[in-house]
Write a protein that holds these residues in place. Sequence first.
Motif, PDB file in Angstrom:
ATOM      1  N   GLU A 129       7.516  44.019  -9.096  1.00 13.08           N
ATOM      2  CA  GLU A 129       7.712  45.389  -8.623  1.00 13.08           C
ATOM      3  C   GLU A 129       9.086  45.960  -8.972  1.00 13.08           C
ATOM      4  OE1 GLU A 129       6.540  46.302  -4.651  1.00 13.08           O
ATOM      5  OE2 GLU A 129       4.817  44.964  -4.769  1.00 13.08           O
ATOM      6  N   ASP A 130      10.138  45.203  -8.694  1.00 12.97           N
ATOM      7  CA  ASP A 130      11.478  45.759  -8.920  1.00 12.97           C
ATOM      8  C   ASP A 130      12.329  44.975  -9.918  1.00 12.97           C
ATOM      9  OD1 ASP A 130      12.183  43.534  -7.427  1.00 12.97           O
ATOM     10  OD2 ASP A 130      12.978  44.652  -5.734  1.00 12.97           O
ATOM     11  N   GLY A 131      11.809  43.872 -10.437  1.00 15.14           N
ATOM     12  CA  GLY A 131      12.525  43.111 -11.459  1.00 15.14           C
ATOM     13  C   GLY A 131      13.615  42.200 -10.952  1.00 15.14           C
ATOM     14  N   THR A 132      13.803  42.129  -9.632  1.00 14.52           N
ATOM     15  CA  THR A 132      14.864  41.267  -9.116  1.00 14.52           C
ATOM     16  C   THR A 132      14.493  39.794  -9.260  1.00 14.52           C
ATOM     17  OG1 THR A 132      13.996  41.449  -6.866  1.00 14.52           O
ATOM     18  CG2 THR A 132      15.769  42.961  -7.482  1.00 14.52           C
ATOM     19  N   VAL A 133      15.490  38.973  -9.208  1.00 17.12           N
ATOM     20  CA  VAL A 133      15.334  37.537  -9.429  1.00 17.12           C
ATOM     21  C   VAL A 133      14.457  36.886  -8.358  1.00 17.12           C
ATOM     22  CG1 VAL A 133      17.467  36.950  -8.188  1.00 17.12           C
ATOM     23  CG2 VAL A 133      16.581  35.388  -9.913  1.00 17.12           C
ATOM     24  N   LEU A 134      13.627  35.971  -8.824  1.00 23.83           N
ATOM     25  CA  LEU A 134      12.867  35.082  -7.948  1.00 23.83           C
ATOM     26  C   LEU A 134      13.264  33.662  -8.322  1.00 23.83           C
ATOM     27  CD1 LEU A 134       9.272  36.622  -8.256  1.00 23.83           C
ATOM     28  CD2 LEU A 134      10.868  36.882  -6.342  1.00 23.83           C
ATOM     29  N   VAL A 135      13.643  32.886  -7.344  1.00 16.72           N
ATOM     30  CA  VAL A 135      14.004  31.484  -7.596  1.00 16.72           C
ATOM     31  C   VAL A 135      12.758  30.639  -7.377  1.00 16.72           C
ATOM     32  CG1 VAL A 135      15.490  29.574  -6.910  1.00 16.72           C
ATOM     33  CG2 VAL A 135      16.377  31.911  -6.861  1.00 16.72           C
ATOM     34  N   LEU A 136      12.302  30.001  -8.441  1.00 17.55           N
ATOM     35  CA  LEU A 136      11.100  29.182  -8.381  1.00 17.55           C
ATOM     36  C   LEU A 136      11.391  27.776  -7.882  1.00 17.55           C
ATOM     37  CD1 LEU A 136       9.544  30.204 -11.813  1.00 17.55           C
ATOM     38  CD2 LEU A 136       9.066  31.183  -9.549  1.00 17.55           C
ATOM     39  N   ALA A 137      12.611  27.315  -8.104  1.00 23.39           N
ATOM     40  CA  ALA A 137      13.014  25.968  -7.686  1.00 23.39           C
ATOM     41  C   ALA A 137      14.412  26.053  -7.096  1.00 23.39           C
ATOM     42  CB  ALA A 137      12.980  25.009  -8.872  1.00 23.39           C
ATOM     43  N   GLU A 138      14.490  26.187  -5.776  1.00 25.69           N
ATOM     44  CA  GLU A 138      15.782  26.335  -5.106  1.00 25.69           C
ATOM     45  C   GLU A 138      16.693  25.143  -5.358  1.00 25.69           C
ATOM     46  OE1 GLU A 138      16.719  26.223  -0.579  1.00 25.69           O
ATOM     47  OE2 GLU A 138      16.089  28.269  -1.076  1.00 25.69           O
ATOM     48  N   ARG A 139      16.089  23.972  -5.466  1.00 23.12           N
ATOM     49  CA  ARG A 139      16.835  22.743  -5.770  1.00 23.12           C
ATOM     50  C   ARG A 139      16.310  22.207  -7.097  1.00 23.12           C
ATOM     51  NH1 ARG A 139      19.711  21.649  -1.257  1.00 23.12           N
ATOM     52  NH2 ARG A 139      18.860  22.365   0.714  1.00 23.12           N
ATOM     53  N   PRO A 140      16.870  22.683  -8.210  1.00 20.25           N
ATOM     54  CA  PRO A 140      16.347  22.321  -9.522  1.00 20.25           C
ATOM     55  C   PRO A 140      16.562  20.849  -9.859  1.00 20.25           C
ATOM     56  CG  PRO A 140      18.376  23.546  -9.757  1.00 20.25           C
ATOM     57  CD  PRO A 140      18.024  23.567  -8.301  1.00 20.25           C
ATOM     58  N   ALA A 141      15.709  20.361 -10.724  1.00 19.07           N
ATOM     59  CA  ALA A 141      15.823  18.986 -11.209  1.00 19.07           C
ATOM     60  C   ALA A 141      17.122  18.825 -11.997  1.00 19.07           C
ATOM     61  CB  ALA A 141      14.633  18.648 -12.095  1.00 19.07           C
ATOM     62  N   GLU A 142      17.625  17.643 -12.014  1.00 20.67           N
ATOM     63  CA  GLU A 142      18.869  17.333 -12.726  1.00 20.67           C
ATOM     64  C   GLU A 142      18.792  17.775 -14.189  1.00 20.67           C
ATOM     65  OE1 GLU A 142      22.741  16.006 -12.810  1.00 20.67           O
ATOM     66  OE2 GLU A 142      21.474  15.880 -11.054  1.00 20.67           O
ATOM     67  N   ALA A 143      17.637  17.607 -14.802  1.00 16.48           N
ATOM     68  CA  ALA A 143      17.464  17.964 -16.215  1.00 16.48           C
ATOM     69  C   ALA A 143      17.613  19.463 -16.459  1.00 16.48           C
ATOM     70  CB  ALA A 143      16.099  17.501 -16.699  1.00 16.48           C
ATOM     71  N   ALA A 144      17.426  20.288 -15.446  1.00 18.69           N
ATOM     72  CA  ALA A 144      17.515  21.739 -15.601  1.00 18.69           C
ATOM     73  C   ALA A 144      18.888  22.298 -15.251  1.00 18.69           C
ATOM     74  CB  ALA A 144      16.461  22.415 -14.728  1.00 18.69           C
ATOM     75  N   LEU A 145      19.793  21.470 -14.775  1.00 21.41           N
ATOM     76  CA  LEU A 145      21.073  21.984 -14.271  1.00 21.41           C
ATOM     77  C   LEU A 145      21.933  22.671 -15.332  1.00 21.41           C
ATOM     78  CD1 LEU A 145      22.220  19.381 -11.602  1.00 21.41           C
ATOM     79  CD2 LEU A 145      21.338  21.699 -11.263  1.00 21.41           C
ATOM     80  N   ASP A 146      21.931  22.196 -16.556  1.00 21.14           N
ATOM     81  CA  ASP A 146      22.707  22.865 -17.602  1.00 21.14           C
ATOM     82  C   ASP A 146      22.194  24.291 -17.821  1.00 21.14           C
ATOM     83  OD1 ASP A 146      24.449  20.769 -18.012  1.00 21.14           O
ATOM     84  OD2 ASP A 146      23.382  19.980 -19.758  1.00 21.14           O
ATOM     85  N   ASP A 147      20.870  24.451 -17.855  1.00 19.62           N
ATOM     86  CA  ASP A 147      20.277  25.780 -18.025  1.00 19.62           C
ATOM     87  C   ASP A 147      20.562  26.667 -16.816  1.00 19.62           C
ATOM     88  OD1 ASP A 147      19.274  25.013 -20.483  1.00 19.62           O
ATOM     89  OD2 ASP A 147      17.271  24.572 -19.712  1.00 19.62           O
ATOM     90  N   VAL A 148      20.523  26.086 -15.626  1.00 17.54           N
ATOM     91  CA  VAL A 148      20.816  26.843 -14.410  1.00 17.54           C
ATOM     92  C   VAL A 148      22.277  27.295 -14.412  1.00 17.54           C
ATOM     93  CG1 VAL A 148      21.020  26.694 -11.900  1.00 17.54           C
ATOM     94  CG2 VAL A 148      18.995  25.779 -13.045  1.00 17.54           C
ATOM     95  N   ARG A 149      23.174  26.430 -14.796  1.00 20.06           N
ATOM     96  CA  ARG A 149      24.593  26.809 -14.871  1.00 20.06           C
ATOM     97  C   ARG A 149      24.799  27.943 -15.869  1.00 20.06           C
ATOM     98  NH1 ARG A 149      25.308  20.988 -14.325  1.00 20.06           N
ATOM     99  NH2 ARG A 149      26.220  20.581 -12.272  1.00 20.06           N
ATOM    100  N   GLU A 150      24.079  27.887 -16.985  1.00 20.56           N
ATOM    101  CA  GLU A 150      24.152  28.975 -17.962  1.00 20.56           C
ATOM    102  C   GLU A 150      23.650  30.278 -17.346  1.00 20.56           C
ATOM    103  OE1 GLU A 150      22.155  30.354 -22.176  1.00 20.56           O
ATOM    104  OE2 GLU A 150      22.299  28.216 -21.758  1.00 20.56           O
ATOM    105  N   ALA A 151      22.545  30.203 -16.610  1.00 23.66           N
ATOM    106  CA  ALA A 151      21.994  31.396 -15.959  1.00 23.66           C
ATOM    107  C   ALA A 151      22.988  31.985 -14.969  1.00 23.66           C
ATOM    108  CB  ALA A 151      20.685  31.051 -15.255  1.00 23.66           C
ATOM    109  N   VAL A 152      23.620  31.140 -14.180  1.00 23.38           N
ATOM    110  CA  VAL A 152      24.617  31.600 -13.206  1.00 23.38           C
ATOM    111  C   VAL A 152      25.787  32.268 -13.934  1.00 23.38           C
ATOM    112  CG1 VAL A 152      26.307  30.838 -11.488  1.00 23.38           C
ATOM    113  CG2 VAL A 152      23.969  29.935 -11.424  1.00 23.38           C
ATOM    114  N   GLY A 153      26.219  31.660 -15.017  1.00 19.57           N
ATOM    115  CA  GLY A 153      27.364  32.188 -15.764  1.00 19.57           C
ATOM    116  C   GLY A 153      27.090  33.470 -16.517  1.00 19.57           C
ATOM    117  N   THR A 154      25.843  33.699 -16.907  1.00 16.03           N
ATOM    118  CA  THR A 154      25.523  34.895 -17.684  1.00 16.03           C
ATOM    119  C   THR A 154      24.956  36.032 -16.847  1.00 16.03           C
ATOM    120  OG1 THR A 154      23.324  34.056 -18.254  1.00 16.03           O
ATOM    121  CG2 THR A 154      25.110  33.597 -19.812  1.00 16.03           C
TER     122      THR A 154
END
Length: 65
Positions: free
Chosen positions: A29-54
Amino acid sequence: MRIVADTTLCVGAGQCVLSAPSVFDQDEEDGTVLVLAERPAEAALDDVREAVGTCPSQALSLTEE
């Protein structure tokens, strides 16, 4: 690690979805962020850090919980 998303700051740019599509999505509806995994797997943390930084509105953060 836990992802914190402030949807009041989110501008719907979608950079988080591009960086970590398995962790983030956008509200249809409004395009705002939805968090699908509040506690992401260790393997996804680099991508999550990139998302936070960008995130142009700084609506995302990580906490050590």
